[in-house]
Design a protein around this motif. Structure first.
Motif, PDB file in Angstrom:
ATOM      1  N   ALA A  81      55.563  71.833 -52.284  1.00 31.69           N
ATOM      2  CA  ALA A  81      56.486  72.777 -52.624  1.00 31.69           C
ATOM      3  C   ALA A  81      56.225  73.883 -53.377  1.00 31.69           C
ATOM      4  O   ALA A  81      56.450  75.195 -53.275  1.00 31.69           O
ATOM      5  CB  ALA A  81      57.680  72.257 -53.446  1.00 31.69           C
ATOM      6  N   GLU A  82      54.965  73.480 -54.142  1.00 26.93           N
ATOM      7  CA  GLU A  82      54.315  74.650 -55.123  1.00 26.93           C
ATOM      8  C   GLU A  82      53.223  75.206 -54.862  1.00 26.93           C
ATOM      9  O   GLU A  82      52.566  75.929 -55.305  1.00 26.93           O
ATOM     10  CB  GLU A  82      54.522  74.065 -56.652  1.00 26.93           C
ATOM     11  N   LYS A  83      52.655  74.637 -53.745  1.00 31.93           N
ATOM     12  CA  LYS A  83      51.137  75.033 -53.432  1.00 31.93           C
ATOM     13  C   LYS A  83      51.292  76.660 -53.080  1.00 31.93           C
ATOM     14  O   LYS A  83      52.046  77.045 -52.153  1.00 31.93           O
ATOM     15  CB  LYS A  83      50.470  74.416 -52.164  1.00 31.93           C
ATOM     16  N   PRO A  84      50.561  77.415 -53.730  1.00 34.86           N
ATOM     17  CA  PRO A  84      50.551  78.852 -53.553  1.00 34.86           C
ATOM     18  C   PRO A  84      50.320  79.346 -52.060  1.00 34.86           C
ATOM     19  O   PRO A  84      49.363  78.538 -51.321  1.00 34.86           O
ATOM     20  CB  PRO A  84      49.942  79.697 -54.360  1.00 34.86           C
ATOM     21  N   LYS A  85      50.994  80.162 -51.273  1.00 39.23           N
ATOM     22  CA  LYS A  85      50.377  80.696 -49.913  1.00 39.23           C
ATOM     23  C   LYS A  85      49.620  81.979 -50.075  1.00 39.23           C
ATOM     24  O   LYS A  85      50.122  82.758 -51.017  1.00 39.23           O
ATOM     25  CB  LYS A  85      51.725  80.633 -49.139  1.00 39.23           C
ATOM     26  N   ILE A  92      56.564  81.401 -45.007  1.00 43.48           N
ATOM     27  CA  ILE A  92      57.867  80.823 -44.729  1.00 43.48           C
ATOM     28  C   ILE A  92      58.397  80.088 -45.875  1.00 43.48           C
ATOM     29  O   ILE A  92      57.671  79.166 -46.465  1.00 43.48           O
ATOM     30  CB  ILE A  92      58.040  79.910 -43.432  1.00 43.48           C
ATOM     31  N   PHE A  93      59.501  80.324 -46.358  1.00 46.15           N
ATOM     32  CA  PHE A  93      60.147  79.635 -47.542  1.00 46.15           C
ATOM     33  C   PHE A  93      61.710  79.273 -47.168  1.00 46.15           C
ATOM     34  O   PHE A  93      62.257  80.097 -46.522  1.00 46.15           O
ATOM     35  CB  PHE A  93      60.049  80.727 -48.716  1.00 46.15           C
ATOM     36  N   ASN A  94      61.762  77.961 -47.562  1.00 42.86           N
ATOM     37  CA  ASN A  94      63.295  77.475 -47.544  1.00 42.86           C
ATOM     38  C   ASN A  94      63.818  77.358 -48.897  1.00 42.86           C
ATOM     39  O   ASN A  94      63.183  76.927 -49.722  1.00 42.86           O
ATOM     40  CB  ASN A  94      63.216  76.089 -46.939  1.00 42.86           C
ATOM     41  N   PHE A 104      63.504  82.397 -45.108  1.00 41.21           N
ATOM     42  CA  PHE A 104      63.151  83.663 -44.911  1.00 41.21           C
ATOM     43  C   PHE A 104      61.377  83.765 -44.872  1.00 41.21           C
ATOM     44  O   PHE A 104      60.714  82.704 -45.476  1.00 41.21           O
ATOM     45  CB  PHE A 104      63.479  84.481 -46.166  1.00 41.21           C
ATOM     46  N   THR A 105      61.007  84.826 -44.487  1.00 44.33           N
ATOM     47  CA  THR A 105      59.408  85.104 -44.552  1.00 44.33           C
ATOM     48  C   THR A 105      59.140  86.303 -45.182  1.00 44.33           C
ATOM     49  O   THR A 105      59.967  87.307 -45.112  1.00 44.33           O
ATOM     50  CB  THR A 105      58.841  85.004 -43.127  1.00 44.33           C
ATOM     51  N   LEU A 114      51.707  83.471 -53.307  1.00 46.47           N
ATOM     52  CA  LEU A 114      53.183  83.453 -53.218  1.00 46.47           C
ATOM     53  C   LEU A 114      53.490  81.953 -53.439  1.00 46.47           C
ATOM     54  O   LEU A 114      53.270  80.910 -52.662  1.00 46.47           O
ATOM     55  CB  LEU A 114      53.494  83.930 -51.850  1.00 46.47           C
ATOM     56  N   LYS A 115      54.030  81.691 -54.574  1.00 44.81           N
ATOM     57  CA  LYS A 115      54.658  80.568 -55.013  1.00 44.81           C
ATOM     58  C   LYS A 115      55.854  80.224 -55.319  1.00 44.81           C
ATOM     59  O   LYS A 115      56.567  81.118 -55.842  1.00 44.81           O
ATOM     60  CB  LYS A 115      53.757  79.966 -56.373  1.00 44.81           C
TER      61      LYS A 115
END
Length: 217
Positions: A81-85, A92-94, A104-105, A114-115
């Motif tokens: 859940a928290e690993k930064p992209k 992609i986030f839910n 959304f993306t 992005l965390k």
């Protein structure tokens, strides 16, 4: 019973073979009996002591096994859940806003992280600084958020994927001098998505580029 019969019985009893036991044998039997009784008395206590020790050990072992598995599961899910992209691939986030699911993306810059936080919001990190993020708000929360700003400009968005507004908030804090916020409205979820940036940590051109990449799924 007559006197003759009595005398015959007494004579038979007197003539009955008698066996004597040596003193050593008597001591041996007494000692064995004592050991047996002593063992019988100790056995319940020994078993009680074993149970007294075994039960806590078993309880601790089960507790450690349970908490260890739970901790592993928590760490694994937290890591997901928290690993930064990172990078320029759309992330992609839910999330869920009081029963409303959303997805959304958004595409960041090279080396931008992005965390996603536990509440579903997003934070942007660039050059090891927190430079912005995404917040999910209802209409009342959005209005309150705008009203508490030191507004420099408040414009209706044109030419973007979604309707909304763009505000520039001048801050008097040492670490942040200006916040540029894009409020995108989704008719699908009836929610507002605030995509905000701290400038000059991130210049306005890059902020606008990232904001334009925002897509509601």
């Amino acid at each position: 019973m007559n006197r003759l019969v009595k005398e015959n019985l007494l004579n038979q009893l007197n003539n009955f073979p008698q066996h004597s036991m040596s003193h050593v044998k008597e001591v041996e039997i007494a000692k064995n009996l004592e050991n047996y009784l002593s063992t019988a008395e100790r056995t319940p206590n020994v078993w009680k002591n074993v149970k007294r020790v075994f039960h806590p050990v078993l309880s601790i072992a089960l507790f450690l096994l349970f908490t260890g598995g739970l901790s592993y599961y928590t760490l694994q899910t937290a890591d997901i859940a928290e690993k930064p992209k990172t990078g320029t691939t759309p992330a992609i986030f839910n999330g869920n806003y009081f029963g409303t699911n959303y997805k959304f993306t958004i595409t960041g810059l090279d080396d931008m992280k992005l965390k996603q936080l536990e509440n579903g919001w997003i934070e942007f990190f660039y050059n090891q600084k927190h430079v912005g993020g995404i917040q999910v708000l209802n209409s009342e929360q959005m209005e309150n958020d705008i009203n508490k700003q030191n507004i420099f400009s408040n414009d209706v968005l044109n030419g973007y994927q979604y309707p909304g507004r763009r505000t520039v908030d001048h801050q008097k804090r040492m670490n942040v001098t200006q916040i540029v916020s894009y409020y995108f409205f989704s008719a699908k979820t009836n929610l507002n998505y605030k995509v905000y940036f701290y400038t000059p940590d991130l210049n306005e051109n890059n902020a606008d580029k990232i904001a334009r990449s925002f897509r509601i799924k």
